[in-house]
Design an enzyme around this catalytic site. Structure first.
Site, short mmCIF file in Angstrom:
data_model
loop_
_atom_site.label_atom_id
_atom_site.label_comp_id
_atom_site.label_asym_id
_atom_site.label_seq_id
_atom_site.Cartn_x
_atom_site.Cartn_y
_atom_site.Cartn_z
CE LYS A 1 14.44 145.98 33.79
NZ LYS A 1 15.46 144.68 34.40
CB THR B 1 19.48 145.55 25.29
OG1 THR B 1 20.76 145.76 26.01
CG2 THR B 1 20.28 146.12 23.69
NE ARG C 1 16.23 151.13 37.27
CZ ARG C 1 16.73 150.12 37.79
NH1 ARG C 1 17.14 149.49 38.71
NH2 ARG C 1 17.29 148.67 37.10
CE LYS D 1 21.81 144.67 36.79
NZ LYS D 1 22.12 145.83 35.97
CB ALA E 1 14.15 146.34 41.45
CG PHE F 1 16.89 143.36 39.81
CD1 PHE F 1 17.34 142.82 38.68
CD2 PHE F 1 17.11 143.54 41.24
CE1 PHE F 1 18.80 142.81 39.45
CE2 PHE F 1 18.12 144.49 40.69
CZ PHE F 1 18.84 143.70 40.08
CG PHE G 1 20.08 135.21 21.85
CD1 PHE G 1 21.31 135.34 23.04
CD2 PHE G 1 19.65 135.94 22.93
CE1 PHE G 1 22.02 136.52 24.17
CE2 PHE G 1 19.21 137.16 24.02
CZ PHE G 1 20.89 136.55 24.39
CD1 TRP H 1 23.21 143.64 22.19
CD2 TRP H 1 23.62 142.56 20.88
NE1 TRP H 1 25.18 143.33 22.40
CE2 TRP H 1 24.86 143.02 21.70
CE3 TRP H 1 23.56 141.37 19.75
CZ2 TRP H 1 26.12 142.18 20.81
CZ3 TRP H 1 24.83 141.66 19.04
CH2 TRP H 1 26.04 141.23 19.82
#
Length: 556
Positions: free
Chosen positions: A71, A73, A94, A105, A273, A301, A381, A409
């Site tokens: 998210k 990224t 954030r 994480k 969140a 999230f 991907f 990415w």
């Protein structure tokens, strides 16, 4: 393949003063924290108040899985893509908590060629905002205990102290502690608790305050305890407001950094969140909207948590009206929701994709309930197949969502051009008719039930005896008209993290309800959610180090 931190450390950063020039900012508008970080001055924020608002774009996601969604990224890459298209854009994110950085994480600066930098600074101490919040929180706790020690004029019931100490680190042994051990001069013996800093009400207060005046009003009305008559006692009553505000004087100012492609990024505040409201600060978002034509922000999230609270808490309190939503998913995560083991996610599996895409479907339906146009993006991907991508694309188009593949990415802004064009098309062809999911005049139980049934898909809601009594008390004292902040696990739409996909016929269990009167919402704890996380068996901290030359390694 280079790691995220290696990519970030090899980047050629521009002095933050040069980045600011793209926003027509001067040296006088900044308060520098070295060459590459700065706080935005209060004088500048006042100066731009009359500017026209840019378009507000929320980036959210399906429920997180071990397969990853990307998210942040995507948010960073989308901002960079707007830059590639010659658009004036700002990203509003954030700040990361130290807890997950050293836990499981990892950091929150994006990834690959779509990162905000300096990445190590952001993921560690940054400009000290979280330390200021921790200090203010614990000052309030110290003043509370001192008031009790010095005669307890307010009649505080030590069995009903609700203000908890905090620490910006995962530390399960601090969840439940006893303080005041020793002799008479060491205070009253009582049970106490710690939460992680991002769950502190002061974090929420900072992120929802418009300015210092509003910040002090919110700090003043925070409920810290109840007296022997069962009435709330506030931070203002224990005379903590002014000193806390002094500690937060600089922390309330938004931070300016840059992406790998020098797109301006305002990074400020960071409530989780799953246990808080999950959005960056109102000040940062509003400033970004005055500074750019396109503002890309995110909420933590999945959309069931971050987006719901962004809409029902942040937007309602701040008067924001989002123009579009980008919903991030991956083929891998959808197959994981369809029952595929993590080791088998690289293999094409249309049957599992069809089974797992119901999670995406529910999030699309939820977001559309708010009247905001939705763009679905697949974070690409190399293992994704054409058949799988086409299936998701057709699925989204059938549900009136624009669709775009994102390769940010790998390619940075260039890989987000398809997504940026899809967002622009949505902004130009579809109107936003934003409205929250519930009215504030509903009872606390009704608001909780509305979120549980409309957003999570619950069949029923069960309130524990303790939660019911707490709700009755909160409504008695006039807190019934506040929005609700649901504290729920992030992995499932339900309160059971093992229920993937789109669970139905489940009961949501509310075990505790309390008020964050300064933040302006009521918190409902569901299931086994914890406000102080613990570390995993193999914490990320094991891999983090610093070389003799001062280069940080292992941070991701």
């Amino acid at each position: 393949m280079k790691t995220d931190i290696e990519i970030a450390q090899e980047a050629q950063l521009m002095p933050i003063t040069e980045v600011a020039k793209a926003l027509d900012m001067t040296m006088d508008d900044l308060e520098l924290y070295g060459k590459y970080k700065a706080k935005i001055s209060d004088e500048y924020l006042k100066k731009i108040e009359g500017n026209r608002d840019g378009k507000l774009i929320l980036v959210t996601a399906i429920n997180p899985t071990p397969a990853g969604e990307g998210k942040t990224t995507t948010s960073v890459g989308l901002g960079q893509a707007f830059g590639k298209l010659g658009k004036k854009a700002v990203i509003a994110l954030r700040e990361p908590s130290l807890g997950p950085c050293f836990g499981i994480k990892g950091g929150a600066a994006g990834g690959g060629m779509a990162q905000v930098v300096p990445m190590e600074d952001l993921n560690l101490h940054f400009t000290g905002d979280f330390h200021a919040i921790t200090s203010a929180n614990n000052l309030c706790a110290a003043l509370l205990d001192n008031h009790i020690q010095q005669g307890n004029e307010l009649g505080i019931d030590t069995r009903q102290v609700v203000w908890k100490r905090c620490l910006d680190m995962n530390d399960r042994v601090l969840r439940n502690v006893v303080v005041g051990m020793g002799n008479k001069m060491d205070g009253f013996v009582r049970e106490d608790h710690f939460v992680i800093t991002v769950a502190s009400e002061i974090m929420a207060v900072l992120c929802l305050a418009d300015d210092m005046e509003d910040l002090k009003r919110r700090l003043d009305r925070m409920v810290v305890a109840y007296n022997y008559a069962g009435e709330p006692v506030t931070a203002g009553q224990i005379k903590a407001t002014g000193a806390m505000a002094a500690l937060l004087k600089d922390a309330i100012k938004p931070n300016l950094i840059q992406t790998l492609e020098h797109t301006p990024a305002i990074v400020h505040g960071g409530p989780f969140a799953n246990i808080a409201h999950g959005c960056n600060s109102v000040r940062a978002t509003k400033a970004a909207m005055k500074m750019a034509d396109y503002v890309v922000t995110e909420a933590g999230f999945g959309a069931d948590l971050g987006a719901e609270k962004f809409f029902d808490i942040k937007c309602v309190q701040a008067g924001l009206k989002p123009d579009a939503v980008v919903l991030v998913a991956t083929i891998r995560a959808l197959k994981y929701n369809g029952g595929v083991a993590k080791k088998d996610l690289n293999t094409e599996n249309l049957d599992a994709l069809k089974k797992g895409i119901v999670n995406l479907e529910k999030h699309i339906e939820n977001l559309q309930k708010y009247g905001v146009p939705v763009v679905v993006t697949l974070n690409a991907f190399v293992t994704d197949t054409e058949a799988e991508i086409n299936f998701v694309k057709n699925f989204c188009n059938e549900r009136n969502c624009d669709f775009a593949l994102s390769e940010v990415w790998e390619k940075g802004g260039e890989g987000g051009i398809e997504l940026a064009k899809a967002v622009i098309n949505t902004l130009e062809t579809k109107e936003s008719h934003f409205a929250p999911i519930y009215e504030l005049n509903l009872s606390i139980r009704e608001k909780i039930s509305t979120v549980a049934k409309e957003i999570y898909g619950a069949k029923d809601v069960v309130f524990s005896t303790a939660a019911s009594n707490q709700i009755d008390r909160l409504e008695k004292f006039g807190f019934g008209n506040l929005p609700v902040c649901m504290a729920k696990n992030q992995y499932s739409l339900s309160d059971d993290p093992t229920l993937l996909g789109r669970p139905t016929d489940f009961t949501l269990n509310i075990r505790e309800v309390y008020v964050s009167a300064g933040a302006g919402f009521v918190v409902a704890l569901t299931g086994a959610i914890m406000t102080m996380p613990g570390l995993p068996k193999e914490p990320a901290a094991y891999q983090i180090d610093v070389t003799d030359q001062g280069v940080i390694t292992g941070l991701f």
